[in-house]
Design a protein around this motif. Structure first.
Motif, PDB file in Angstrom:
ATOM      1  N   MET A   1      35.534  58.363  44.221  1.00 48.58           N
ATOM      2  CA  MET A   1      36.683  57.550  44.616  1.00 48.58           C
ATOM      3  C   MET A   1      36.911  56.461  43.582  1.00 48.58           C
ATOM      4  N   GLY A   2      38.162  56.221  43.250  1.00 47.87           N
ATOM      5  CA  GLY A   2      38.425  55.172  42.273  1.00 47.87           C
ATOM      6  C   GLY A   2      39.896  54.879  42.081  1.00 47.87           C
ATOM      7  N   ASP A   3      40.166  53.759  41.415  1.00 41.86           N
ATOM      8  CA  ASP A   3      41.520  53.331  41.080  1.00 41.86           C
ATOM      9  C   ASP A   3      41.565  53.004  39.590  1.00 41.86           C
TER      10      ASP A   3
ATOM     11  N   LEU B   1      28.273  60.283  47.498  1.00 43.79           N
ATOM     12  CA  LEU B   1      29.473  59.443  47.506  1.00 43.79           C
ATOM     13  C   LEU B   1      29.423  58.498  46.312  1.00 43.79           C
ATOM     14  N   VAL B   2      30.467  58.530  45.491  1.00 42.26           N
ATOM     15  CA  VAL B   2      30.515  57.683  44.294  1.00 42.26           C
ATOM     16  C   VAL B   2      31.726  56.765  44.372  1.00 42.26           C
ATOM     17  N   ASP B   3      31.498  55.482  44.593  1.00 44.16           N
ATOM     18  CA  ASP B   3      32.597  54.521  44.684  1.00 44.16           C
ATOM     19  C   ASP B   3      32.866  53.900  43.316  1.00 44.16           C
TER      20      ASP B   3
ATOM     21  N   THR C   1      28.579  51.407  52.844  1.00 46.82           N
ATOM     22  CA  THR C   1      27.556  51.312  53.884  1.00 46.82           C
ATOM     23  C   THR C   1      28.135  50.782  55.193  1.00 46.82           C
ATOM     24  N   ASN C   2      29.132  49.902  55.105  1.00 43.99           N
ATOM     25  CA  ASN C   2      29.782  49.415  56.327  1.00 43.99           C
ATOM     26  C   ASN C   2      30.453  50.555  57.084  1.00 43.99           C
TER      27      ASN C   2
ATOM     28  N   LYS D   1      40.675  55.472  50.814  1.00 45.32           N
ATOM     29  CA  LYS D   1      39.876  56.433  50.037  1.00 45.32           C
ATOM     30  C   LYS D   1      38.407  56.390  50.463  1.00 45.32           C
ATOM     31  N   THR D   2      37.847  55.191  50.416  1.00 46.12           N
ATOM     32  CA  THR D   2      36.433  55.034  50.746  1.00 46.12           C
ATOM     33  C   THR D   2      36.187  55.266  52.231  1.00 46.12           C
ATOM     34  N   TYR D   3      37.054  54.739  53.067  1.00 48.71           N
ATOM     35  CA  TYR D   3      36.865  54.864  54.514  1.00 48.71           C
ATOM     36  C   TYR D   3      36.857  56.329  54.943  1.00 48.71           C
TER      37      TYR D   3
END
Length: 212
Positions: free
Chosen positions: A172-174, A144-146, A104-105, A52-54
């Motif tokens: 993005m979330g679980d 972007l919202v993690d 950020t990575n 999701k994040t990637y």
């Protein structure tokens, strides 16, 4: 002639960036990339390890490199998992850095380390604490919202009403790993979008989509 060669070299350098070569590993990742491309708001929900994040951060980097946006803003709820280590020293960026490292990575990988650091210095990559979102208006920006499963409805409302002209919001979330209200706030927002036919694709990943 020299200017043309310089421009061609710059274009070639950008297109060699990892963000220009995103390869989705399954249909759900492909759907997420297409949803971000074609919509103002996108919500990606699912377990860890599904990309999701990637995928979201890589797509944000790609869209920025294509010149379609001026800035990438990254944020997340300041909710810790487990017991807190307490106070973090430093300015806002330094305090938020450990929380936002997963994004950020990826941005650094997608943009290239040198370009990422340059963008950060020039404010083209901006770390925005959730508590200061209200009052802002994002234009020509990808937000972007993690860890969105830890958002409260008031915070979701603040985010969705900050998105201005030529901007995108990606959450993005679980919900199964929520530390606040069992993730019900994010699910409530999803159901509200579906009920009122709001144009916001909900990309749901399952355990079958885990790729790591």
């Amino acid at each position: 002639m020299a200017r043309s060669k310089k421009k061609d070299s710059f274009v070639a350098q950008m297109q060699s960036s990892a963000a220009f070569h995103i390869q989705p590993k399954n249909d759900t990742q492909n759907y997420l990339l297409e949803a971000i491309e074609n919509n103002v708001m996108t919500v990606a929900i699912g377990p860890a390890g599904t990309g999701k994040t990637y995928c979201s951060a890589m797509k944000a980097a790609q869209l920025y490199l294509k010149g379609r946006y001026d800035k990438i803003v990254i944020t997340r709820p300041n909710v810790s998992t487990g017991r807190s280590l307490g106070y973090f020293k430093g300015d806002i960026d330094e305090k938020m850095a450990p929380w936002l490292k997963p994004i950020t990575n990826v941005l650094e990988e997608g943009l290239g380390k040198g370009r990422y650091e340059c963008m950060a210095r020039q404010g083209q990559i901006e770390i925005q604490p959730m508590e200061t979102i209200r009052g802002n208006s994002f234009e020509n920006t990808i937000v972007l919202v993690d860890e969105s499963q830890n958002l409260l409805m008031e915070e979701i409302k603040a985010l969705t009403t900050r998105v201005g002209q030529n901007s995108k919001l990606i959450m993005m979330g679980d919900p199964n790993q929520s530390d606040v209200s069992n993730g019900t706030q994010l699910e409530r927002f999803v159901h509200m979008c579906m009920k009122h036919n709001i144009s916001c694709p909900i990309v749901r990943f399952t355990l079958n989509d885990v790729v790591r």
